[in-house]
Design a protein around this motif. Sequence first.
Motif, short mmCIF file in Angstrom:
data_model
loop_
_atom_site.label_atom_id
_atom_site.label_comp_id
_atom_site.label_asym_id
_atom_site.label_seq_id
_atom_site.Cartn_x
_atom_site.Cartn_y
_atom_site.Cartn_z
N GLU A 23 -0.14 11.10 -4.42
CA GLU A 23 -0.51 10.02 -5.38
C GLU A 23 0.23 9.02 -5.39
O GLU A 23 -0.08 8.20 -5.83
N GLU A 24 1.75 9.22 -4.68
CA GLU A 24 2.79 7.61 -4.97
C GLU A 24 3.13 7.44 -3.06
O GLU A 24 3.25 8.52 -2.87
N LEU A 25 2.58 6.21 -2.10
CA LEU A 25 3.12 6.17 -1.48
C LEU A 25 4.17 4.89 -1.60
O LEU A 25 3.45 4.04 -2.01
N TYR A 26 4.99 4.95 -0.95
CA TYR A 26 6.01 4.34 -0.86
C TYR A 26 6.88 3.43 0.53
O TYR A 26 6.75 4.26 2.06
N ALA A 27 5.83 2.24 1.14
CA ALA A 27 5.82 2.07 2.32
C ALA A 27 6.50 -0.33 2.38
O ALA A 27 5.22 -0.38 2.66
N GLU A 28 7.46 -0.05 2.07
CA GLU A 28 7.74 -1.33 1.08
C GLU A 28 8.14 -0.98 2.87
O GLU A 28 9.53 -0.84 3.38
N VAL B 169 0.68 5.59 -7.14
CA VAL B 169 0.90 4.40 -7.16
C VAL B 169 1.64 3.53 -5.41
O VAL B 169 1.08 4.94 -4.77
N LEU B 170 1.40 2.59 -5.46
CA LEU B 170 1.71 1.98 -4.01
C LEU B 170 2.28 0.72 -4.15
O LEU B 170 2.26 -0.17 -4.37
N ASN B 171 2.76 0.86 -2.75
CA ASN B 171 4.23 -0.36 -2.97
C ASN B 171 4.48 -0.28 -0.89
O ASN B 171 4.16 -0.30 -0.61
#
Length: 1195
Positions: free
Chosen positions: A313-318, A337-339
């Motif tokens: 549901e949430e992927l943070y790959a900043e 959520v996609l970063n």
Amino acid sequence: MKNRARVLEFNTVMKCKNAEKLFEFFSSHSKFFCLLPSEFDAKKLQYPSLLSVMDFSKQNVHILCPGAKMELLHFLDDPGVLLTNFDAMLEGNNAAFLQKCLSGLLIQEETLPTKCSVLIPGMEHIQNKDRCEAWMIRLCFMYMCILELHANTDQTAVTMSREVMDVFTSTLKDKQVAHLFSEGDLFIRCKGHAGSSMANNNLQEFPVEQFDNVYMFMTRLDFQNNKIKSLPPDLFTKFKALEYLNLSKNNFTEVPKGIGNLTVLTEIDLSSNRLKTLPSDFENVSHSLTSLNISNNNMEGLPGCIFKLVKLEELYAENIGVVEGLDQLRNLMELKVLNLGLNLIEKIPEELGDLQLEYLDLSGVPWVPATTYQSVIAFMKQLQFNNVTMNIDIAEQAKMFKKADVDESSTLTPDEVQVLTNDRLFPMYPRFGKGSFAFEKSGGIPPVLFNLKALKKLVLRYHGITMVPDEIKVFTNLNEIDLSYNLKMVTLSAELAALPLKQLHLKECTALNTPPKEIVSRGFLAVIGYLKRLRLGAVQCKRTKLMMVGLGGAGKTSLVQSLMSQRYRAYMDHDEPITDGIDIKTWNIPIQETSDQLMFSVWDFAGQTVYYNTHQFFLSNRAVYLLLWNVRQGYEHAGLDFWLSSIACHAPKAPILVVGTHIDKVEKFRLPEVNLKARYPQIVGFHYVSSYTGIGVDDLRQTIISNTLQQKYMGEKIPEAWLTLEKRLIAYHEEKKVDILPFKQLETISATCGIFDRGELIQAVQFLHDLGAVQFFDTDFLRDMIVIYPQWIVDVMACLVTVHQGAVKDGKMLLKDISKVWEDYPSELHPWLLRLTEEFDLTCSLPDEEASIVPCLLPDGEPEYDWPHADPRKNIRESMTVYKFQYLPAGLFNRAQVRLHQYSKGALLWKTGSFMKKNNHIALMIQNDEQEVIVRAQGFRPENFLFIVHEMIETLIRESYSGVHYDFFIPCMDCQSRNVKDPSMMSYQKVKRALELNVPFLQCEKFFHMLSLQEIKDAMPSDKMDEVDSHLRNSVRELIDLTTEKTVSVFFVYSTKDVPDLKDAEKCVHPGTILADMRSQDDLKVSYTDQPESSDMEALTLSIKANDVIVFGLSDNFANDDVCKKLLLYTKDVLQRPILLLLLGQTKNWQKGDLNMPLGDEVFVDMTKIDRYQHKIKELFVAIKKKDESKKKVK
Ligand SMILES: Nc1nc2c(ncn2[C@@H]2O[C@H](COP(=O)(O)OP(=O)(O)OP(=O)(O)O)[C@@H](O)[C@H]2O)c(=O)[nH]1
Ligand SMILES: [Mg+2]
């Protein structure tokens, strides 16, 4: 696992209706216990009999760890305590205690750690945990029976135990009750759970050993912000119950395999490590993982396994580097959520639009912040903050620095960084709004994003987005949008105002013109208010001011006529009258190939120098400047520097055209164009014209138009209502012949244009003020009125400072003459007018006279005044500050004079100087021909005076002369203490640089005195520094100078409250006189403080300790002040320093108070009688010597 069924039977306790009561009982205990036989062989355990658990002497009480979740209640790694040790408790209430002991067994599924032998000796060989559990259950039955037996002794326990048994046999279903237990505090935790959250702990390694027996109970691990270099290879095979794992901000390079074992893992944070990729079997956690964070790792692209994590549901790959293959994201249908911010992304696939995202960050590759970089290392550090820019190799980074460092100072200034950003870092990477991301229709925002209708937050920093299009309205759920660092963004769609926005970030969107930057600087509500207004109707506004400046007779008025007439030629049949004040005209020009019009308010300034002070107020950035000079007279006499620097001060961003006139009269003329352009980069062109023949005028006209159209504010969208208001005001002026309106009346008129809100009205009139259409001053007194015909205000000023002989004599205007000055204006307006001129520092009312000063009309000559020689022996010192300006803007000095006037009684003022007096101090402020302002002060504490002047000058510059460049200088402290006539002056800029570079010492340039940076800093005026403290530090410094001599050092502490008023001067001894007399003694070295009440205690203590004798000026004032009193007793009792008491003032009421006793044995010198002073001061000198000697004897 069959035995699990039995365990669950126990758990029915948790699932029954009556459970509530039971849990009420249990949850009142914050600790959980369990009984186990203390000695047991496997056989007995296998078939426990009632007898085997009856004997209390053979039972151990074990404490249980509740873990992170009550369901995983488990044993500590501990053999427990014999039940008989709890005798006292057992006697009192056996059943209740046993119940307590059972609670543990009743509410968990798994209890036993892997090594059961720790709990029960004799179980060493039993490896099978499932079997152990089965035995535990049997044991539990046995204990239940005992409980039943003991129940007779206690009534409550009986009922409870019955209930327990009832519960035990019932089969009702209700989960979710365990949390009831988690509310109590004081849980005893096992080693594993105690250490499951070790964030910010400097751990070098993953602490496997502390989870030895309990890892299967661990559901959460938080090890963020440590220094873990590697993870245990069996991490995922052991901690099978993990639901949450945070390993962010460590140093490991690899994640072990086997994550598929974690069947309940939902959230994992691996951000800010050194991962290059994720293990190939990472996808095996796809059945449970909902949140993954791999931001800030320098990755070889987005690991492919991520696209298999279908529950995500949430992927943070900043900030992970180059990111490709985003089309596969379509697999992650749960993603909310996609970063992917700060990455290098070349393609935004259509598939992205299929997602149901609520949060999206697609910020571009950032550039370095525009601040100062002292070294290439500092610059590289900043550059390496981002993984993409990190991939520029070191040599290339160094080259980049060198190239950007135009002035070769080995330091990058913010301006240089800005250029680097624009020339290198911006074009180097793909960004929305350019190249393949041009998307002109949507201003650079990839159209696919508009499919993401569920978005609540959108972050698009560091791009080249040129505008926010109307399509933005599809985001009907959008709460927050971040468009900071979009340097090219010009307009925001008014549709933004229709969204449920709570935040709108526009940091450094420098090109923005809709809304205008004045609105943006007022914050979110102003922006939204503005956009809302635009939605109701907007017009493109192509308007600005054209400012004609230059010496008298340069040809300004003629050129205006020439520019505006169709023939580009002024009527030369009669001489132009000298312009008085400022003349304002409107000039409309149709813009070629469009139906638009360019509209100028042409401000024709009078060239006479007497007006220069008033002209300053009208210079602003939203204008184009024509600086005229008569080529016949030569540029040297054209005052170009004056005007250029004035404009640079007040309107540093506006373009300037330098125009030579009268070229019909001479053939040869000269202007150092290159030099001027270098010194004033805002010059955009040089032109040569004749208003008489029309030569060059057409050309100039075209340049004016093209330069104006390039201005950022051109074409901004303005609420229609604001321009309607302007039209109504013009009509009102013409109809009613009114130039100035009370604000109330303005509100009535604005209401007819649909502006009802006072806040918006203020915005509107401020905007019209910027356009030059009205004059509005948002200060307490002046905001009651608004000037709707700007010419009027110019005339008002002109009346005061007119070329013609006026009511102002020698720079002084009597209040009774005010009606003469403004005879053409209604008398009720006069106070407002006077205030207006005060606001502009054009006048200053005198405190003790019914008159005002008009500094720019002050006499030229210097009057006579007395400036004695400083005499340190008489405690009269002199100090000074010199301000050097690159160019001293007109009016600054006069305005400083006006502001300082209040500090001086009966000051003498002339055009280039002020002589001031205050508190026995005198000061002189002089402006010389070398762009310098010199301030000298003399007296007891001249620095104080200098600080006041300094603060005033700095404030004035900050408020009204922001573009001015200057430095200031103070004398070398050693030169001063040695009474050098012409001391070496130290530059503030130099000191500042030394501070930045951490240089410990500086040398004075004339005599090479070594000065520590700290002492220079102390002597430099600074707003941050507490004045009093710095003086104290000075006193300490003075003392240190003295330690080598054989004099007695005295620290004199008195309160300024004891400085007598003028009326008492004859009756009372002035402590300053005592100080001066002490200082006149060769063998005394005296330092002092006169504000012990407000000084820093530490500094005071330092001074007290550093001195031989401490003299206190004791008085009623002193004794009534708690701080002073404490200081005195502290010096005597704690520091045990030799003290002497000088009685000051006229009364001795303090002797009746509580000070008299503790001071009984001290030496007093009574100074309360002024006629005895000469006698008493000698007594004091003797007393000081005696004190000092007795001190030495004690030593
Ligand atoms: N031959 C010639 N005469 C000019 C030119 N420009 C202005 N003049 C004359 O120069 C005199 C001064 O011109 P103005 O336009 O009044 O100068 P100004 O700058 O407005 O002067 P102030 O209002 O006093 O500041 C007038 O007599 C003009 O006719 C020019 O280009 N050629
Ligand atoms: Mg003129």
